[in-house]
Scaffold this motif. Structure first.
Motif, PDB file in Angstrom:
ATOM      1  N   THR A   7       3.963 -24.218  17.254  1.00  0.00           N
ATOM      2  CA  THR A   7       4.532 -23.207  16.360  1.00  0.00           C
ATOM      3  C   THR A   7       3.495 -22.835  15.306  1.00  0.00           C
ATOM      4  O   THR A   7       2.928 -23.705  14.640  1.00  0.00           O
ATOM      5  N   ARG A   8       3.279 -21.523  15.127  1.00  0.00           N
ATOM      6  CA  ARG A   8       2.212 -21.022  14.264  1.00  0.00           C
ATOM      7  C   ARG A   8       2.797 -20.241  13.088  1.00  0.00           C
ATOM      8  O   ARG A   8       3.966 -19.845  13.107  1.00  0.00           O
ATOM      9  N   LEU A   9       1.964 -20.008  12.092  1.00  0.00           N
ATOM     10  CA  LEU A   9       2.353 -19.302  10.880  1.00  0.00           C
ATOM     11  C   LEU A   9       1.882 -17.855  10.941  1.00  0.00           C
ATOM     12  O   LEU A   9       0.715 -17.583  11.239  1.00  0.00           O
ATOM     13  N   TYR A  10       2.798 -16.927  10.649  1.00  0.00           N
ATOM     14  CA  TYR A  10       2.504 -15.495  10.649  1.00  0.00           C
ATOM     15  C   TYR A  10       2.874 -14.908   9.287  1.00  0.00           C
ATOM     16  O   TYR A  10       3.671 -15.476   8.534  1.00  0.00           O
ATOM     17  N   ILE A  11       2.317 -13.736   9.015  1.00  0.00           N
ATOM     18  CA  ILE A  11       2.640 -13.015   7.788  1.00  0.00           C
ATOM     19  C   ILE A  11       2.658 -11.526   8.103  1.00  0.00           C
ATOM     20  O   ILE A  11       1.943 -11.050   8.999  1.00  0.00           O
ATOM     21  N   MET A  12       3.510 -10.783   7.407  1.00  0.00           N
ATOM     22  CA  MET A  12       3.562  -9.329   7.561  1.00  0.00           C
ATOM     23  C   MET A  12       3.958  -8.716   6.230  1.00  0.00           C
ATOM     24  O   MET A  12       4.456  -9.397   5.322  1.00  0.00           O
ATOM     25  N   ASP A  13       3.728  -7.415   6.109  1.00  0.00           N
ATOM     26  CA  ASP A  13       4.167  -6.700   4.920  1.00  0.00           C
ATOM     27  C   ASP A  13       5.688  -6.660   4.891  1.00  0.00           C
ATOM     28  O   ASP A  13       6.356  -6.830   5.920  1.00  0.00           O
ATOM     29  N   ILE A  14       6.270  -6.383   3.754  1.00  0.00           N
ATOM     30  CA  ILE A  14       7.720  -6.433   3.586  1.00  0.00           C
ATOM     31  C   ILE A  14       8.440  -5.444   4.488  1.00  0.00           C
ATOM     32  O   ILE A  14       9.607  -5.652   4.856  1.00  0.00           O
ATOM     33  N   ASN A  15       7.740  -4.382   4.914  1.00  0.00           N
ATOM     34  CA  ASN A  15       8.346  -3.394   5.808  1.00  0.00           C
ATOM     35  C   ASN A  15       8.094  -3.688   7.283  1.00  0.00           C
ATOM     36  O   ASN A  15       8.424  -2.884   8.149  1.00  0.00           O
ATOM     37  N   GLY A  16       7.477  -4.836   7.572  1.00  0.00           N
ATOM     38  CA  GLY A  16       7.217  -5.219   8.955  1.00  0.00           C
ATOM     39  C   GLY A  16       5.856  -4.811   9.471  1.00  0.00           C
ATOM     40  O   GLY A  16       5.493  -5.159  10.601  1.00  0.00           O
ATOM     41  N   GLN A  17       5.092  -4.097   8.687  1.00  0.00           N
ATOM     42  CA  GLN A  17       3.768  -3.653   9.116  1.00  0.00           C
ATOM     43  C   GLN A  17       2.728  -4.757   8.907  1.00  0.00           C
ATOM     44  O   GLN A  17       2.950  -5.730   8.199  1.00  0.00           O
ATOM     45  N   ASN A  18       1.555  -4.559   9.562  1.00  0.00           N
ATOM     46  CA  ASN A  18       0.401  -5.438   9.371  1.00  0.00           C
ATOM     47  C   ASN A  18       0.723  -6.891   9.725  1.00  0.00           C
ATOM     48  O   ASN A  18       0.409  -7.817   8.973  1.00  0.00           O
ATOM     49  N   GLN A  19       1.318  -7.110  10.878  1.00  0.00           N
ATOM     50  CA  GLN A  19       1.661  -8.460  11.321  1.00  0.00           C
ATOM     51  C   GLN A  19       0.404  -9.171  11.805  1.00  0.00           C
ATOM     52  O   GLN A  19      -0.368  -8.634  12.579  1.00  0.00           O
ATOM     53  N   ARG A  20       0.216 -10.414  11.347  1.00  0.00           N
ATOM     54  CA  ARG A  20      -0.945 -11.166  11.782  1.00  0.00           C
ATOM     55  C   ARG A  20      -0.681 -12.658  11.647  1.00  0.00           C
ATOM     56  O   ARG A  20       0.148 -13.090  10.843  1.00  0.00           O
ATOM     57  N   GLU A  21      -1.396 -13.441  12.439  1.00  0.00           N
ATOM     58  CA  GLU A  21      -1.324 -14.890  12.357  1.00  0.00           C
ATOM     59  C   GLU A  21      -2.262 -15.376  11.262  1.00  0.00           C
ATOM     60  O   GLU A  21      -3.390 -14.905  11.139  1.00  0.00           O
ATOM     61  N   VAL A  22      -1.789 -16.307  10.448  1.00  0.00           N
ATOM     62  CA  VAL A  22      -2.656 -16.939   9.458  1.00  0.00           C
ATOM     63  C   VAL A  22      -3.606 -17.875  10.207  1.00  0.00           C
ATOM     64  O   VAL A  22      -3.161 -18.771  10.931  1.00  0.00           O
TER      65      VAL A  22
END
Length: 677
Positions: free
Chosen positions: A292-307
């Motif tokens: 299981t990995r850590l991800y982050i995205m902008d509050i509107n769902g854009q710019n999704q990426r894995e840390v």
């Protein structure tokens, strides 16, 4: 009648240690207490936790909420109520505490005011609430709750006459997932998200549709949206490995999907500055195990990426820091649960070791932590010598202090078995393998002790250097206990955990036997005094081992899978095995399912074998255990079947059943051991 005499009457085959022996005994199980779910206040000035213990007359675990200062002072019970209390959550300002508690009408939401010490029930709900979450403004609470749905109607039955004693109506279902081990039949319906005013009032449902909406809930900074994980796909039942992150508008219920990759996207949590959402998951390749990995995205769902973390371990229990610069998380590494911190650019550091201690039976990973706005951490700390106690990590000094001693009165007067970490080499591929040895109290290296192998369940789980009541009871009875983490265990990386993909049981058998041979070379195990046990996947391994060799004097096979063909189609999670464990469905790949079934080796077994199962087990149903018992009876191999009434897959969930389990295993093994010499 004393409770000791009462317990003696209730439990067969029990031989209690005398008080003067000063070793851990059966009755000591009922005296154990442990910390669960510690929640440090936003200001870091108080910690609330659930204090768990066992009710000897009701034979169950009970938990009340307690509070304590981070320096260990002012330790006190929050309410005078003697009922189960759980799920404490601090208000944004730390002035109130919401929690769930039992009432005569079922579980309800309660509010505790810190300044006045007043308490009030603020809800009147038809079902139990879960996943409590405060709005940023502190005026509302969100929670998840079951909503009933009518079962499909198959036939119209005439109304029974008044007073007639007709049979109960049948259960009728058309659902893929219709029962759950430990719960039984799942009532038709779906979990939805609700809101309730923080001062009490009517609960308002804000999600809709025939989908489940449950798990952690996280609010937008303005309090207008709630983020959650679920699966609202049309084919959600069969797409069960998948989940997405959604946002629901609290005013109109409009729901928007934010993620779309295959696999689980779960545990969304909004950053304190309101700009980002962190979440967990992985891109599903349909394997036995994926990290299981850590991800982050902008509050509107854009710019999704894995840390980009340089950590090949499962990331769990994420918590943003107060400045939105990174996240705290927990992870398991080499059988030890730890707390770490990762910045948004992936730089990772370890903050604490030894989290755990909330699974008392066997040394599995467990426990939790919370973080204040100033970075102080409260967590459950465990070692092999005590269950979870409350510990605090000071953010300024990085010093860890254990601030409770719930079991001091017990363990100050008990000699526990010494726990020692061992490493050895695989004969299959020269991997380094880890295990632990527990010596009997007052161990004398000049004496010869029986050697007991305890195989862990899962198999995608791990044992570690944590407290275990069952293993300490084995050691107190005079056995050297060995518990290994063979291939397939977690906490060693994705490649190691996935070695059982389409190969289970496989070389994990060799890993366990290599550990036995290593202990023989150490001089702590002896060829004529070997015993083996384990539950669930550990039961599978135990049955596989005695089918592969006759080196063990006796075996105790607990809640096993003996036949993958029958198990796969009758267990509560029957839909989850194809492809990830073995290729295809049983009717598509009969030979492979049979080849990896321990029942295929039953003709080789010569080892006297106790077979045990809970009579209400839906995960590895009693029919699996009976296949082994019946086969051994037909072959006239020494065997006995122990069926535990009203026990599900977690046989030891009730303390008397934990004792029954251990006592029967020891009674069986004692028949075949030789005295110490």
């Amino acid at each position: 009648m004393s409770y000791r005499f009462l317990l003696f009457l209730l439990i067969p085959f029990l031989s209690f240690s005398q008080a003067e022996d000063k070793v851990f005994s059966y009755l000591d199980v009922f005296d154990l207490e442990y910390v669960s779910d510690p929640q440090i206040s936003p200001q870091g000035d108080w910690i609330v936790y659930r204090r768990m213990g066992f009710d000897i007359m009701e034979d169950k675990a009970v938990g009340n909420l307690w509070m304590i200062k981070p320096d260990g002072s002012q330790h006190q019970k929050i309410t005078s109520r003697e009922v189960n209390e759980s799920s404490p959550v601090w208000s944004p300002k730390g002035d109130r505490l919401a929690f769930v508690s039992a009432t005569d009408q079922g579980a309800e939401i309660f509010m505790y005011w810190m300044e006045s010490g007043k308490l009030a029930k603020i809800s009147q709900l038809p079902f139990s609430p879960s996943s409590l979450s405060w709005s940023p403004q502190g005026d509302q609470l969100a929670f998840s709750m079951h909503v009933d749905k009518d079962a499909p109607v198959a036939a119209k039955i005439p109304k029974k006459p008044k007073g007639a004693k007709w049979a109960e109506a049948p259960r009728i279902t058309d659902r893929l997932h219709h029962e759950r081990d430990g719960s039984g039949y799942i009532a038709p319906g779906f979990n939805h998200i609700f809101l309730i005013p923080a001062n009490g009032g009517a609960a308002r449902q804000i999600t809709s549709g025939d989908y489940h909406h449950r798990g952690p809930l996280s609010w937008s900074l303005d309090g207008q949206k709630i983020y959650f994980s679920g699966n609202r796909n049309v084919d959600w039942e069969y797409d069960f490995r998948n989940s997405e992150v959604y946002a629901v508008d609290v005013n109109n219920g409009n729901t928007v999907q934010l993620t779309d990759k295959p696999g689980p996207d779960k545990n969304p949590i909004v950053s304190p500055n309101g700009k980002h959402i962190a979440y967990l998951g992985y891109e599903d390749r349909v394997q036995a195990y994926q990290v299981t990995r850590l991800y982050i995205m902008d509050i509107n769902g854009q710019n999704q990426r894995e840390v980009p973390m340089e950590l090949d371990r499962d990331v769990e229990n994420i918590v943003w820091d107060a400045k939105s610069r990174g996240l705290y998380f927990s992870y398991d590494d080499k059988g030890n649960s730890k707390i770490g911190y990762v910045s948004l650019n992936g730089k990772t550091s370890k903050l604490a070791d030894d989290m755990g201690g909330t699974t008392l039976g066997r040394p599995y990973a467990s426990g939790s932590f919370s973080v204040s706005q100033n970075g102080h951490i409260a967590y459950t700390l465990s070692t092999p010598y005590h269950p979870a106690e409350l510990a605090v990590v000071n953010s300024r000094s990085n010093k860890t202090d254990k601030i409770t001693g719930l079991n001091k009165a017990l363990f100050n007067f008990r000699t526990l078995g010494k726990v020692e970490e061992v490493w050895y080499t695989s004969s299959v591929d020269q991997r380094e393998l880890q295990g632990w040895v527990v010596y009997p109290p007052n161990y004398d290296p000049e004496k010869k002790y029986p050697f007991l192998v305890e195989n862990h369940g899962g198999p995608i789980l791990n044992y570690g250097d944590r407290f275990s009541a069952e293993i300490q009871l084995f050691a107190a009875a005079g056995y050297v206990v060995f518990y290994p983490n063979p291939r397939g265990s977690t906490s060693y990386g994705e490649e190691f955990g996935n070695l059982l993909y389409h190969n289970y049981p496989g070389e994990d058998y060799n890993d366990v036997m290599d550990g036995v041979d290593h202990c023989i070379k150490m001089g702590i195990a002896h060829e004529d005094q070997l015993f083996v046990t384990g539950g669930s996947a550990g039961g599978i391994m135990s049955a596989w081992m005695i089918g592969k060799n006759n080196r063990f004097e006796a075996a105790a096979v607990i809640k096993p899978v003996m036949n993958w063909i029958s198990k796969t189609l009758v267990a509560d999670n029957y839909f989850g095995y194809a492809h990830s464990r073995l290729p295809g469905q049983p009717w598509e790949n009969f030979e492979e399912y049979w080849k990896f079934s321990p029942i295929s080796l039953v003709g080789n077994i010569e080892t006297p074998t106790l077979v045990m199962v809970g009579m209400d087990d839906l995960r590895t149903p009693p029919s699996e255990a009976k296949q082994l018992y019946h086969a051994l009876k037909l072959r006239k191999i020494e065997t006995v079947l122990v069926e535990v009434p009203e026990a599900s897959h977690g046989i030891a969930n009730r303390p008397s059943n934990l004792i029954t389990k251990v006592a029967n295993i020891l009674a069986w093994f004692d028949k075949y051991k030789v005295p110490n010499n």
